[in-house]
Write an enzyme that holds these catalytic residues in place. Structure first.
Site, short mmCIF file in Angstrom:
data_model
loop_
_atom_site.label_atom_id
_atom_site.label_comp_id
_atom_site.label_asym_id
_atom_site.label_seq_id
_atom_site.Cartn_x
_atom_site.Cartn_y
_atom_site.Cartn_z
N ASP A 1 -5.95 9.77 10.23
CA ASP A 1 -4.61 9.26 10.44
C ASP A 1 -4.04 9.72 11.77
O ASP A 1 -4.21 10.86 12.18
CB ASP A 1 -3.68 9.72 9.31
CG ASP A 1 -3.90 8.90 8.05
OD1 ASP A 1 -3.98 7.67 8.18
OD2 ASP A 1 -4.02 9.49 6.97
N GLU B 1 0.87 -1.17 0.00
CA GLU B 1 0.00 0.00 0.00
C GLU B 1 0.90 1.21 0.00
O GLU B 1 1.88 1.27 0.74
CB GLU B 1 -0.85 0.03 1.27
CG GLU B 1 -2.14 -0.73 1.18
CD GLU B 1 -2.91 -0.62 2.50
OE1 GLU B 1 -2.71 0.35 3.24
OE2 GLU B 1 -3.68 -1.54 2.78
#
Lengths: 266, 410
Positions: free
Chosen positions: A60, A49
């Protein structure tokens, strides 16, 4: 034709182990280094990824924010991200690579334009953090048309009814968020409980490749190895941060760490 | 496509099935984890806003706790000095706590109680949203955490002290520009990790659709009061009437305009133009920013061509936000409201002038709106009416004003 992602999962199943999926940010800490990192760790990881950074991420944690910040400070643009993917794919044509990021960058570049660039550079899949189901239905269809896997996310808050609908419309890979957390949080749920939820989802459609992410590190990865795949992200970002602090080479450091992660799930 | 506002339907409800206004503003661009908490909150709110007992509770606290109605006064001396239009102010800064943010904070606490949540978190820029949330949380027995940019903590000291006194935990946000935009991001991230136990209050009409709705529904109290006060003062709604309001996220303006939506009243929103000779500003509507996604919502937003959110600058922490409510984007594109901006310097001058002539002393946010009133009034006839929402008091800005003007007079 089977996608590279599907083939990667099949190969892991043959070896009776989960797929190791890594997450690093394109451009962290430089464009060159991030490409070198991808090349190195692809020897151990099954699927890569690659984050395309956004400066206002809403899901995040600190580690990935740090990586994104470094990449953006180095002036990384989407065209650089696609260049990195293209160069990586030239050397590793069969290794699946998934781009992960926030929708505004796709929105600004135009959905079709973005997907064309994905296709041209060899992107295999997409995870878009802030484009949930059912709002993502049209975009997911566009991905499918281009032969790009759109990876739907499931979370502990997703109701069973909703899960059924999402899974029904999903492509060959699904991503289960292990706990209520931003990326990189400490695993606050027991692996046993995570696997219990995981199995519930698997029962809805056993054919879909279901991976677990969020809070997975070298400490926790082996306890979850019955899953189809496991994603390690923030831990890798943290290692880049630390090796930069200690003036070590993040590329060799990351190579070792991912090798070790792999050993823990074989 | 010509966008139109429907008459007789609350503006907050004029969205499609994806919660988008005019098919392009708003929506819910959120991580999967937040889908359920937001769905739950959406269902709860749509039930509560029809619940007579809940409305009675709301009105009780608006009246007895916040203090309704806030005064509506004529600024006689300022009107005489400028010549031209009659200038009035709705002195919302007289509300408990000193600003309109108390309406949203109170409603969110009432909802959190109904949802059985014991913790509440919120973001703040100028510190008002945080101060009010900490006040209301204390009143309703909720544990409160406030996310605030480190830069704003320094420049809005009085409000920070108030939050501490109310027992709230203040979490300094040191990422990015260390202002409101980062505080909202950090607060949303916290909610992603704690949505099972914690209620989130977004401090303005921004964020995922339900937060836009709850906030605008709460601040609408301002125009409910104003409607009565205007009719008392003029016997009817005057033909030529302009409602001026500063806009950052846009919560006070939405509240100030809501009840007048279907009337002939003209709406003017004033954004933060930033320092006079700076390229930085916080005025996405005035400066033609493109539509993008920020904090879960599609809106006009300051950004670069790639979609990275742009830096902003404004003397007023409360307006220092790169985006703007999806409702204001909708009002702009339907041409129901007009938007312009005032510079830091113009806002400071307006603060000085109003404080000198009148018994009110607007904070730097509404001073942006007063700056426009000062520009506009002399060009208008004395039969025309300008009403400015004076939605904050200058006391919180005394450090900045002292630094910029040498002294602080209230």
């Amino acid at each position: 034709m089977k996608s590279k992602i599907a083939i990667a999962f099949e190969n892991c199943k043959k070896e009776n182990r989960p797929a190791l999926i890594t997450y690093t940010v394109a451009g962290d800490n430089t464009k060159n280094n991030s490409l070198k990192i991808l090349n190195k760790i692809s020897k151990h990881a099954d699927i890569l990824e690659c984050g395309f950074p956004h400066n206002t991420p809403i899901a995040d944690g600190g580690q990935i924010q740090g990586s994104s910040h470094r990449a953006l400070k180095n002036g990384i643009k989407l065209k650089d991200v696609f260049q990195i993917v293209k160069k990586f794919k030239k050397i590793n044509p069969s290794k699946p690579l998934i781009l992960m990021g926030y929708f505004n960058l796709i929105y600004q570049s135009g959905e079709s334009n973005f997907l064309n660039n994905c296709k041209k550079s060899g992107v295999d899949g997409l995870i878009i953090v802030d484009l949930p189901y059912p709002e993502n239905k049209n975009f997911a269809k566009k991905c499918k048309k281009k032969g790009i896997t759109f990876i739907q996310l499931l979370s502990p808050t997703t109701s069973k009814d909703r899960m059924r609908k999402i899974i029904k419309d999903s492509h060959e890979m699904l991503y289960y968020i292990s706990m209520l957390s931003t990326t990189g949080g400490k695993l606050k749920v027991s692996p046993k409980k995570i696997l219990k939820n995981y199995n519930k989802i698997k029962r809805i459609n056993p054919k879909k490749n279901l991976v677990i992410g969020f809070g997975i590190t070298d400490k926790t990865i082996s306890s979850l190895k019955s899953a189809n795949g496991l994603v390690v992200g923030s831990m890798l970002c943290k290692i880049i941060t630390n090796s930069l602090k200690m003036r070590q080479n993040p590329v060799t450091k990351l190579d070792k760490v991912v090798y070790n992660l792999k050993r823990k799930i074989i | 496509m010509n966008l139109k506002i429907k008459k007789g339907v609350p503006l907050i409800d004029q969205h499609d099935k994806n919660f988008m206004y005019g098919g392009k503003f708003g929506g819910n661009f959120i991580p999967e984890t937040l889908k359920k908490p937001i769905d739950d909150l959406t269902k709860l709110f749509s039930k509560l806003r029809k619940d007579k007992k809940f409305l009675k509770d709301r009105d009780f606290y608006f009246k007895n706790y916040i203090g309704a109605p806030t005064p509506f006064i004529k600024l006689e001396k300022l009107t005489d000095y400028l010549g031209g239009a009659q200038i009035y102010a709705k002195v919302v800064s007289e509300a408990n706590g000193g600003a309109h943010k108390i309406y949203n904070a109170t409603v969110h606490c009432l909802i959190a109680k109904k949802a059985g949540k014991k913790f509440i978190v919120g973001d703040t820029g100028a510190g008002y949203a945080g101060k009010m949330l900490s006040m209301a949380a204390k009143k309703f027995g909720l544990k409160c955490k406030i996310f605030m940019g480190a830069k704003d903590i320094k420049r809005q000291r009085p409000n920070v002290e108030a939050m501490r006194k109310n027992g709230a935990e203040i979490v300094p946000v040191t990422t990015g520009s260390q202002t409101l935009v980062d505080a909202v991001s950090e607060c949303m991230r916290y909610w992603v990790a704690n949505c099972d136990t914690t209620h989130m209050c977004v401090g303005s009409t921004v964020g995922p659709n339900i937060f836009v709705k709850i906030c605008a529904w709460s601040t609408a109290q301002i125009s409910r009061e104003l409607m009565i006060q205007v009719k008392d003062e003029f016997g009817k709604i005057p033909k030529k009437i302009k409602l001026l309001n500063c806009v950052g996220g846009g919560s006070s303006a939405m509240g100030f305009w809501n009840e007048f939506m279907d009337t002939d009243a003209e709406f003017i929103g004033i954004e933060a133009g930033g320092p006079k000779n700076s390229k930085l500003h916080a005025a996405p509507l005035t400066n033609g920013s493109k539509i993008g996604i920020l904090h879960g919502s599609a809106q006009y937003v300051i950004q670069d061509s790639e979609g990275q959110i742009g830096r902003t600058e404004s003397i007023s922490a409360g307006l220092d936000y790169p985006g703007i409510s999806s409702l204001h984007c909708f009002l702009k594109d339907t041409k129901r409201a007009k938007y312009t901006c005032a510079s830091d310097e113009e806002a400071l001058k307006a603060y000085q002038l109003v404080s000198k002539f009148e018994n009110i002393s607007p904070s730097l946010e509404p001073s942006h709106a007063f700056a426009e009133a000062i520009k506009l009034a002399p060009k208008l006839k004395s039969s025309e009416i300008i009403i400015v929402n004076s939605c904050g008091d200058s006391l919180k800005d005394k450090d900045i004003i002292k630094q910029k003007l040498g002294s602080y007079v209230r």
